[in-house]
Design an enzyme around this catalytic site. Structure first.
Site, mmCIF file in Angstrom:
data_model
loop_
_atom_site.group_PDB
_atom_site.id
_atom_site.type_symbol
_atom_site.label_atom_id
_atom_site.label_comp_id
_atom_site.label_asym_id
_atom_site.label_seq_id
_atom_site.Cartn_x
_atom_site.Cartn_y
_atom_site.Cartn_z
ATOM 1 N N CYS A 49 -7.085 18.506 12.132
ATOM 2 C CA CYS A 49 -7.785 19.260 13.188
ATOM 3 C C CYS A 49 -6.984 19.232 14.493
ATOM 4 C CB CYS A 49 -9.166 18.656 13.420
ATOM 5 S SG CYS A 49 -9.979 19.263 14.918
ATOM 6 N N CYS A 52 -8.845 17.081 17.342
ATOM 7 C CA CYS A 52 -9.164 15.653 17.243
ATOM 8 C C CYS A 52 -8.202 14.811 18.105
ATOM 9 C CB CYS A 52 -9.105 15.198 15.777
ATOM 10 S SG CYS A 52 -10.673 15.404 14.888
ATOM 11 N N HIS A 114 -15.346 14.731 15.373
ATOM 12 C CA HIS A 114 -15.099 16.008 14.709
ATOM 13 C C HIS A 114 -16.373 16.608 14.117
ATOM 14 C CE1 HIS A 114 -12.544 18.880 12.551
ATOM 15 N NE2 HIS A 114 -13.265 18.646 11.461
ATOM 16 N N ASN A 152 -18.945 29.202 21.476
ATOM 17 C CA ASN A 152 -19.199 29.897 20.224
ATOM 18 C C ASN A 152 -19.398 28.830 19.168
ATOM 19 O OD1 ASN A 152 -18.750 32.562 21.211
ATOM 20 N ND2 ASN A 152 -16.541 32.219 21.091
ATOM 21 N N SER A 160 -13.355 29.322 14.969
ATOM 22 C CA SER A 160 -12.443 29.004 13.863
ATOM 23 C C SER A 160 -12.197 27.504 13.730
ATOM 24 C CB SER A 160 -11.114 29.742 14.056
ATOM 25 O OG SER A 160 -10.635 29.540 15.371
ATOM 26 N N HIS A 163 -14.412 21.518 14.982
ATOM 27 C CA HIS A 163 -14.576 20.446 15.981
ATOM 28 C C HIS A 163 -15.357 21.007 17.174
ATOM 29 C CE1 HIS A 163 -12.890 16.521 17.608
ATOM 30 N NE2 HIS A 163 -13.645 17.001 18.580
ATOM 31 N N HIS A 165 -16.665 22.372 20.365
ATOM 32 C CA HIS A 165 -15.971 22.655 21.622
ATOM 33 C C HIS A 165 -16.522 23.914 22.255
ATOM 34 C CE1 HIS A 165 -13.944 25.416 18.857
ATOM 35 N NE2 HIS A 165 -13.535 26.085 19.917
ATOM 36 N N GLN A 167 -15.550 26.760 25.811
ATOM 37 C CA GLN A 167 -14.417 27.346 26.513
ATOM 38 C C GLN A 167 -14.785 27.624 27.969
ATOM 39 O OE1 GLN A 167 -12.099 30.372 24.483
ATOM 40 N NE2 GLN A 167 -13.341 30.213 22.625
HETATM 41 O O1 G1P Z 1 -10.909 31.881 21.548
HETATM 42 P P1 G1P Z 1 -11.190 31.805 20.065
HETATM 43 O O2 G1P Z 1 -12.143 30.698 19.716
HETATM 44 O O3 G1P Z 1 -9.917 31.785 19.243
HETATM 45 O O4 G1P Z 1 -11.900 33.184 19.687
HETATM 46 C C1 G1P Z 1 -13.276 33.417 19.693
HETATM 47 O O5 G1P Z 1 -13.826 33.447 21.003
HETATM 48 C C2 G1P Z 1 -13.309 34.439 21.880
HETATM 49 C C3 G1P Z 1 -14.124 34.411 23.167
HETATM 50 O O6 G1P Z 1 -15.487 34.672 22.942
HETATM 51 C C4 G1P Z 1 -13.347 35.850 21.257
HETATM 52 O O7 G1P Z 1 -12.602 36.734 22.075
HETATM 53 C C5 G1P Z 1 -12.760 35.856 19.843
HETATM 54 O O8 G1P Z 1 -12.957 37.128 19.259
HETATM 55 C C6 G1P Z 1 -13.460 34.767 19.019
HETATM 56 O O9 G1P Z 1 -12.965 34.751 17.698
#
Ligand code: G1P
Ligand code: G1P
Lengths: 347, 347
Positions: A49, A52, A114, A152, A160, A163, A165, A167
């Site tokens: 990961c 991690c 994780h 997300n 994807s 873990h 998290h 943003q």
């Molecule tokens: O930044 P990541 O996790 O790679 O990507 C994810 O979040 C982003 C922000 O919402 C989006 O633009 C991406 O389409 C989504 O897959």
């Protein structure tokens, strides 16, 4: 049964968008099939990961062996702080409006573990996340007008990395949603002399039907204009406009509210409930931000089970959001969900 | 390489929403992985399909043994024509705006063939679909102000029935998107004395960079403000405001445009390209609709391969749409895609 069990539309006063509500669609024969999802079998540390502690990321950098939260600049951020100067070349026709965008994108690991999502962390560790949000909000809002803090959660929400998290994307311009909320809240205050969300909080507490949870400082409500099946609004009961103003009491109460809300979400279908959530705060370049009230929106896609989600597609993309379950029915389900996480109950 | 390969935002003049464009994100290591999807093995007739000719639907009704298109009222439509009168009970607070919604929902099977999507039909059978759209538009726009004709294609777009079909939802109110486009087009005409989309078509044809296809009556363009990776706008080159005005020549040319566009879509990743598409026409209750230009939006979610889609999640839901691929790069890919369907090439 609530008074709203007929076809109608409701208006979101923050954005001006409407939502079509069709409760009778719940009578479809396949309603209500709920499937138990298999419990996750992730371990506390995964050597593959990139998030991690101690592990290597895509660009040869090694993460520190962190023990609370950990923040780094997104290796492939959608925004960069570099100033570019190509705009002179561009057209000035109103049908081709374009402007530069400058900013920063960061990733916030919620904890070294994780396999522990927010509802699975103790309240004091969720408080670490709140404090981290606050710290980065304060730093970035000194540089940028608009700081978006969001998470997300779940593969279905484009996440994807399992873990846990979130943003932070910060930039100079006001994003479309913040601009809409800025205009709505400003106009409401001009017309009514009070704050839109302050008044809304008072009405919902007095009414009670859509309230999911509250403590001294925070209210969780299924908003009257909710578009997603189990959408909620997490809003400050105090006159707090952004993270920079949060007291330690308010941060502790926020950690508690997040613990309860995310636990109830997971308990609706006994699964790790996917969602996108994010904070809306007053833009930092306002002279007067008294019309703002700090809040988070939770947009979870699940509709009928751990595997059946609401698709916001044709009609929704080309006309407006549509929902089957009424907001009042969703609120009742969230009110009745247990505060003990389903994985705890299994122990 | 186009002039737009830096981080910027563009404004959608039809809705006022902005989109964040981050072409450098295309440099992520996992860019460009394209996977061949397995060819579909559906047969022309499926005895378990509720949309196939002669078959039984959920409510005991039998479909006719139709041989062109077939239209029926959605057995579980989000709108009903029944007038309900519960609104007197409702609050009148501006934070709780609510109104009744009355309308009809229909399903349009594109052909009797269970396994033939639009690009796999000959142009004359696509013309049957166009004629069916027109017929139902004319009937329903006599009763309702706002007629939404759309298609959700592919399971990823929430389409639960593989038998190729679209929908019509008609209602008295103007939906959020139609209201936004109504306001934008009206204001543009007031300020400029010409039609927004008419002017836009002229600019795009003169420029050429984003044009995917055109014939005598229709233009397919990746709009300057496209949010989805391969989003396109299919717009009338003539002063046509709604389906009721379409001549037979224009309908034939439309069928050809749809054949080419959907074939190219399928050829981008050699798969049945999912999308939501739908028509925007002038509301039928306008006294003057000269600011309107009939058009369809195609919103396909695929980004990098038949199985990797763009997730419009956290940032996109809470701030504004974000894209990696620039609209100009997407246009180039669609310009270069073959007009022979990939399944034909395999024969
Ligand atoms: O930044 P990541 O996790 O790679 O990507 C994810 O979040 C982003 C922000 O919402 C989006 O633009 C991406 O389409 C989504 O897959
Ligand atoms: O009507 P269907 O095909 O059952 O449902 C599909 O299209 C509808 C209209 O876009 C959406 O509301 C649903 O979420 C989607 O699954």
């Amino acid at each position: 049964m609530s008074q709203f069990e007929f076809t109608h539309r409701r208006k979101n006063p923050l954005t001006g968008n409407w939502v079509l509500v069709s409760p009778h669609r719940n009578n479809r024969p396949w309603l209500g099939a709920t499937e138990k999802s298999t419990p996750s079998n992730l371990s506390e540390y995964d050597k593959t990961c990139p998030l991690c502690p101690g592990n290597q990321r895509a660009n040869d950098v090694h993460n520190p062996t962190y023990d609370k939260t950990f923040v780094f600049t997104n290796d492939f951020g959608a925004l960069t702080s570099q100033t570019e100067v190509h705009l002179a070349q561009l057209e000035t026709n109103p049908l081709f409006e374009i402007e530069q965008a400058t900013g920063e994108c960061r990733v916030i690991c919620f904890s070294p573990k994780h396999n522990k999502t927010l509802p699975e962390l103790p309240v004091n560790e969720i408080k670490d996340v709140v404090d981290t949000w606050k710290q980065h909000y304060i730093e970035l809002s000194g540089k940028y007008a608009c700081v978006h803090i969001f998470e997300n959660k779940g593969a279905v929400m484009g996440c994807s990395q399992p873990h846990p998290h979130g943003q932070v994307w910060a930039h100079n311009h006001l994003s479309t949603e913040i601009q809409l909320e800025e205009t709505s809240q400003r106009e409401y205050q001009q017309h009514n002399g009070s704050s839109l969300l302050g008044d809304y909080v008072d009405h919902e507490i007095a009414n009670g039907e859509r309230v999911v949870y509250q403590n001294d400082h925070w209210l969780v409500v299924v908003p009257f204009w909710a578009a997603w099946p189990f959408e909620t609004l997490l809003v400050s009961k105090d006159d707090v406009r952004h993270f920079g103003q949060l007291t330690d009491d308010q941060s502790n109460a926020l950690a508690e509210a997040i613990k309860v809300l995310t636990t109830r979400y997971d308990n609706v279908f006994n699964c790790s409930f996917p969602y996108s959530m994010g904070w809306h705060c007053a833009p930092s370049d306002l002279e007067n931000d008294s019309h703002w009230r700090m809040h988070a929106h939770f947009y979870p896609p699940l509709l009928r089970s751990a595997t059946v989600k609401k698709h916001m597609v044709g009609y929704e993309m080309l006309a407006e959001s549509q929902r089957d379950l009424s907001p009042e029915t969703a609120a009742k389900i969230l009110q009745n969900a247990s505060d003990t996480h389903y994985t705890e109950g299994n122990k």
